[in-house]
Design an enzyme around this catalytic site. Structure first.
Site, PDB file in Angstrom:
ATOM      1  CB  SER A  94      -0.841   3.582 -13.357  1.00  0.00           C
ATOM      2  OG  SER A  94      -0.623   4.224 -12.521  1.00  0.00           O
ATOM      3  CG  HIS A  98       3.744  14.257  -6.862  1.00  0.00           C
ATOM      4  ND1 HIS A  98       3.869  14.313  -5.782  1.00  0.00           N
ATOM      5  CD2 HIS A  98       4.170  13.409  -7.141  1.00  0.00           C
ATOM      6  CE1 HIS A  98       3.841  12.354  -5.230  1.00  0.00           C
ATOM      7  NE2 HIS A  98       4.471  12.283  -6.408  1.00  0.00           N
ATOM      8  CG  HIS A 108      -2.791   7.061  -7.450  1.00  0.00           C
ATOM      9  ND1 HIS A 108      -3.973   5.816  -6.510  1.00  0.00           N
ATOM     10  CD2 HIS A 108      -1.947   6.799  -8.422  1.00  0.00           C
ATOM     11  CE1 HIS A 108      -3.302   4.715  -6.833  1.00  0.00           C
ATOM     12  NE2 HIS A 108      -2.648   5.150  -7.531  1.00  0.00           N
ATOM     13  CG  ASN A 110      -3.651   1.534 -11.188  1.00  0.00           C
ATOM     14  OD1 ASN A 110      -4.598   0.498 -10.919  1.00  0.00           O
ATOM     15  ND2 ASN A 110      -3.018   1.531 -11.985  1.00  0.00           N
ATOM     16  CB  VAL A 111      -8.717   2.152 -14.886  1.00  0.00           C
ATOM     17  CG1 VAL A 111      -9.664   3.278 -13.884  1.00  0.00           C
ATOM     18  CG2 VAL A 111      -7.698   3.214 -16.067  1.00  0.00           C
ATOM     19  CG  HIS A 147     -15.276  11.224  -0.120  1.00  0.00           C
ATOM     20  ND1 HIS A 147     -14.844   9.301  -0.497  1.00  0.00           N
ATOM     21  CD2 HIS A 147     -14.008  11.285   0.162  1.00  0.00           C
ATOM     22  CE1 HIS A 147     -13.565   9.044   0.407  1.00  0.00           C
ATOM     23  NE2 HIS A 147     -13.169   9.940   0.716  1.00  0.00           N
TER      24      HIS A 147
END
Length: 306
Positions: A94, A98, A108, A110-111, A147
């Site tokens: 994770s 900043h 941010h 996370n896996v 995206h």
């Protein structure tokens, strides 16, 4: 035995991703290095890596953990009541970044991988994760790039994957008490086991590597933008939303604290400096006021014809 093999292959991938992401961020910063801290807690082990006061990143944290417990905490079984009370194993990477410059967005990723061991039943495994972007002074081209990478990460796994996980991200990273999204979204998924194990693992790998491809070009483009006290003040004020989300809504934070995880590592996602101001409202027509139109769920790629 299969579960042990599964666990080992996930652990190997997670540690590789932690190394790749830290190396890429260090290179982009060009000054500071991550300080590595291996830890052992009552539930397991981990390695927290934190970079502080860099040329580009004010604070970046990339955390790996591997924990086991005898009883699944409430935050993990809300959607799976049949697993309440089961023994479990959880592992993940994770990270929260900043940046110093207010024109560089916070990010941010996370896996994670879970196995639950219910009594008198087969073990149940699933993956989760994603990445999301929180700009203070958004640039449409950056959001479209972010995206586009997210869509490209998902494309080999099926046409419906990006729209589904993009929508899930918009809904998950939403501050109900503010009626705004945390940022401009990305991908979020949980309970992923609809594909076979190897396909799921490949998807996690693609998400981790995709995060680097999505974020670093934005950092490179914006890190030298001149800014003053006004932008810094606004950045610190908006960082307050990050604190609000993580402490009030975030399931990962709740899971970590409820399961007796390592508090310092769990709260590593907090911004190093933040500012709260009663009844703050940006001046009408200002760049700060422009942020509001970005804090709603939007189909960025469709809007910009991508």
């Amino acid at each position: 035995m299969a579960d042990l093999m599964h666990t080992e292959s996930v652990l190997t991938l997670l540690k590789t991703l932690q190394n790749q992401i830290c190396a890429a961020l260090e290179q982009e910063d060009g000054e500071a290095k991550f300080v590595h801290e291996a830890w052992t807690g009552k539930l397991g082990i981990g390695e927290t890596r934190v970079l502080k006061n860099g040329a580009v990143f004010e604070q970046a944290g990339v955390n790996f953990s591997h924990v086991k417990g005898t009883k699944m905490p409430a935050s993990a079984t809300a959607h799976r009541p049949e697993l309440a009370g089961a023994a479990f194993e959880a592992m993940g990477v994770s990270l929260v970044i900043h940046p110093k410059n207010p024109y560089v967005p916070t990010s941010h990723a996370n896996v994670r991988f879970f196995i639950a061991y219910p009594e008198n039943a087969e073990p149940v495994w699933w993956f989760g994760g994603g990445f999301d972007l929180t700009p203070f002074y958004p640039f449409e081209e950056d959001i479209v790039h972010w995206h586009t990478v997210a869509r490209d990460v998902c494309a080999p796994f099926g046409e419906s994957v990006y729209p589904e996980f993009k929508q899930w991200c918009d809904e998950y990273f939403y501050l109900k008490h503010r009626n705004e999204t945390r940022g401009v979204g990305g991908l979020f998924f949980d309970d992923l086991n609809c594909w076979d194990f190897d396909t799921c693992l490949n998807f996690i790998k693609a998400v981790g590597e995709g995060y680097i491809a999505a974020y670093l070009p934005i950092v490179a483009k914006r890190k030298n933008t001149p800014y003053g006290e006004r932008e810094r003040d606004f950045q610190l004020y908006r960082r307050g939303r990050y604190v609000e989300f993580n402490l009030v809504w975030d399931r990962g934070t709740l899971f970590g604290l409820q399961s007796g995880g390592r508090t310092e590592s769990i709260l590593m996602s907090m911004p190093p400096l933040v500012r709260f101001e009663y009844q703050y409202a940006p001046e009408e027509g200002s760049p700060e006021a422009a942020l509001n139109q970005f804090l709603v769920a939007r189909d960025w790629l469709k809007e910009f014809g991508k």
